[in-house]
Design a protein around this motif. Structure first.
Motif, short mmCIF file in Angstrom:
data_model
loop_
_atom_site.label_atom_id
_atom_site.label_comp_id
_atom_site.label_asym_id
_atom_site.label_seq_id
_atom_site.Cartn_x
_atom_site.Cartn_y
_atom_site.Cartn_z
N HIS A 1 26.08 -51.50 87.49
CA HIS A 1 26.84 -51.71 86.25
C HIS A 1 28.20 -51.02 86.29
N PHE A 2 28.36 -50.03 87.15
CA PHE A 2 29.67 -49.38 87.31
C PHE A 2 30.56 -50.32 88.11
N THR A 3 31.47 -50.98 87.43
CA THR A 3 32.32 -51.98 88.10
C THR A 3 33.80 -51.64 88.02
N GLY A 4 34.15 -50.51 87.40
CA GLY A 4 35.55 -50.11 87.29
C GLY A 4 35.71 -48.64 87.57
N ASP A 5 36.87 -48.12 87.24
CA ASP A 5 37.14 -46.68 87.39
C ASP A 5 36.60 -45.96 86.17
N VAL A 6 35.66 -45.05 86.38
CA VAL A 6 34.98 -44.37 85.28
C VAL A 6 35.82 -43.17 84.83
N PHE A 7 36.28 -43.20 83.58
CA PHE A 7 37.20 -42.19 83.09
C PHE A 7 36.58 -41.20 82.10
N GLY A 8 35.60 -41.63 81.31
CA GLY A 8 35.07 -40.73 80.29
C GLY A 8 33.61 -41.01 79.99
N VAL A 9 32.96 -40.04 79.34
CA VAL A 9 31.54 -40.16 79.00
C VAL A 9 31.27 -39.40 77.72
N ALA A 10 30.38 -39.92 76.88
CA ALA A 10 30.02 -39.28 75.62
C ALA A 10 28.53 -39.44 75.39
N VAL A 11 27.90 -38.39 74.81
CA VAL A 11 26.45 -38.36 74.67
C VAL A 11 26.06 -38.26 73.20
N ASN A 12 25.08 -39.07 72.79
CA ASN A 12 24.42 -38.92 71.50
C ASN A 12 23.05 -38.29 71.78
N GLN A 13 22.94 -36.99 71.53
CA GLN A 13 21.72 -36.27 71.88
C GLN A 13 20.53 -36.66 71.01
N TYR A 14 20.78 -37.17 69.81
CA TYR A 14 19.69 -37.56 68.91
C TYR A 14 19.12 -38.93 69.27
N ALA A 15 20.00 -39.86 69.57
CA ALA A 15 19.56 -41.21 69.94
C ALA A 15 19.20 -41.31 71.42
N GLY A 16 19.59 -40.30 72.20
CA GLY A 16 19.32 -40.34 73.64
C GLY A 16 20.13 -41.40 74.35
N LEU A 17 21.41 -41.53 73.97
CA LEU A 17 22.28 -42.56 74.54
C LEU A 17 23.51 -41.92 75.18
N VAL A 18 23.99 -42.56 76.25
CA VAL A 18 25.18 -42.11 76.97
C VAL A 18 26.16 -43.27 77.04
N TYR A 19 27.39 -43.04 76.56
CA TYR A 19 28.44 -44.05 76.56
C TYR A 19 29.43 -43.72 77.67
N VAL A 20 29.66 -44.68 78.56
CA VAL A 20 30.54 -44.49 79.71
C VAL A 20 31.74 -45.42 79.59
N ALA A 21 32.95 -44.85 79.62
CA ALA A 21 34.18 -45.63 79.52
C ALA A 21 34.73 -45.88 80.92
#
Length: 389
Positions: free
Chosen positions: A62-82
């Motif tokens: 799924h990593f198809t571009g240049d990964v610049f940033g990441v953010a975590v929702n510790q309650y929902a258990g989700l990781v957002y990758v820009a």
């Protein structure tokens, strides 16, 4: 007596051999190729505080571009990758266990840089800084360049007519120099700044390649504006988006910046800014904006690119792109800034290029966005008993 000494010598020799084998295994194991496709070479220097989780994510295609940033929702258990790139989804969503959830099907981002998860426990939203240079486009049939744009009812990037003559492209399109707030599903909620138009104004608020945003639990917002553009600013906004205080001079003096790149706020009313171009971290009082001090001695070889705090507020997590390092710095006590002290270093392989980092405030895990490797990686803390860092 001699037999006992001989036995002790054999036991000691075997112990040393066992220790050397364990060290050798640990070194080799950290450099084994990962079946998932991630580039996982790394070494631990100093106190071992984190280890690589080679099982995250479970699938890397799924990593198809240049990964610049990441953010975590510790309650929902989700990781957002820009990530960036032509014809690639700009945001990927994973679980903290490594499962892929979705890619945002949005056309409203041009070049994402920083990403931040706000209000994780109540009403989560994702803020993304867009540093793209795309200009606000007018339709060639436009006859009135001064007419005010109205995008009500128009979709992102759509053309909209005013007075049946003037046609404009909707400002919700993929235009940079702005900061955008999204729902967890990727719906655009609001835009800060003047999309597609670089500037230094504060009323209305303008940006030029804003690097990162930090939203405090109080709703107050901290922005570092100037990833190489005309601005070199630290801005604090109130909950209703009014400027409360600002430092905005380019230079190397106190409260001056050269490419402010990352910002974080601790539990003691201190704002920490990665002043990338000056190879230092500057510290401010979050209430008044007063300058409190700076750290530079830890960054003689490379600049700090990202700054975050561990959940217990004991350590700063600082990423250095050119030396491919993730450093853990000892956080100073209340009322003291002092000099920086590196406690531990995760030395990544050459050309990994770690850019920005986020911390899971529940488990203490680090998620690192890596431009060179075009991936994000997860590092988990070594634990003592049931506690985490």
């Amino acid at each position: 007596m001699k037999r006992r000494s001989h036995s002790c010598l054999i036991a000691m020799t075997m112990g040393i051999v066992f220790l050397l084998m364990a060290v050798l295994y640990g070194t080799i194991n950290s450099q084994l190729p990962n079946a998932s496709g991630l580039k996982t070479d790394y070494r631990l220097l100093g106190r071992p505080l984190f280890k690589l989780d080679i099982s995250w994510p479970k699938y890397t295609e799924h990593f198809t571009g240049d990964v610049f940033g990441v953010a975590v929702n510790q309650y929902a258990g989700l990781v957002y990758v820009a990530q960036r790139g032509d014809n690639v989804p700009k945001v990927l969503v994973f679980t903290t266990d490594g499962d892929f959830i979705q890619a945002w099907n949005t056309t409203t981002l041009e070049m994402p840089h920083g990403i931040f998860l706000a209000n994780a426990s109540t009403n989560p939203s994702i803020w993304i800084t867009d540093v793209g240079n795309g200009e606000f486009k007018r339709h060639p049939d436009c006859v009135n360049p001064e007419v005010t744009l109205s995008c009500q009812g128009a979709g992102p990037g759509d053309y909209t007519a005013v007075d049946n003559k003037a046609l404009f492209r909707c400002a919700a399109g993929p235009y940079g120099h702005s900061i955008k707030q999204y729902s967890p599903a990727g719906k655009l909620l609001q835009v800060l700044g003047s999309p597609g138009k670089a500037g230094s104004g504060v009323n209305p608020l303008q940006f030029d390649q804003p690097a990162e945003i930090f939203v405090h639990s109080s709703g107050e917002i901290y922005i570092v504006d100037g990833d190489g553009g005309m601005n070199n600013r630290l801005i604090k906004l109130s909950k209703d988006l009014q400027v409360m205080w600002m430092h905005g001079e380019k230079g190397s003096g106190m409260a001056e910046f050269y490419i402010p790149h990352s910002v974080a706020v601790d539990s003691f009313q201190r704002v920490w800014v990665a002043d990338r171009g000056n190879k230092r971290i500057q510290v401010f009082n979050s209430m008044t904006g007063d300058w409190l001090g700076s750290w530079g001695s830890c960054f003689t070889e490379d600049a700090p690119y990202s700054v975050r705090l561990t959940p217990d507020q004991k350590y700063f997590v600082v990423v250095q792109l050119n030396t491919n390092q993730i450093s853990l710095l000892e956080a100073p006590p209340v009322g003291v800034i002092g000099q920086c002290k590196v406690v531990s270093v995760i030395q990544l392989a050459e050309d990994i290029k770690p850019h920005l980092v986020d911390v899971d405030l529940k488990t203490g895990a680090l998620y690192v966005a890596e431009i060179g490797a075009q991936q994000a990686q997860k590092f988990t803390p070594f634990t003592l008993g049931t506690g985490v860092l």
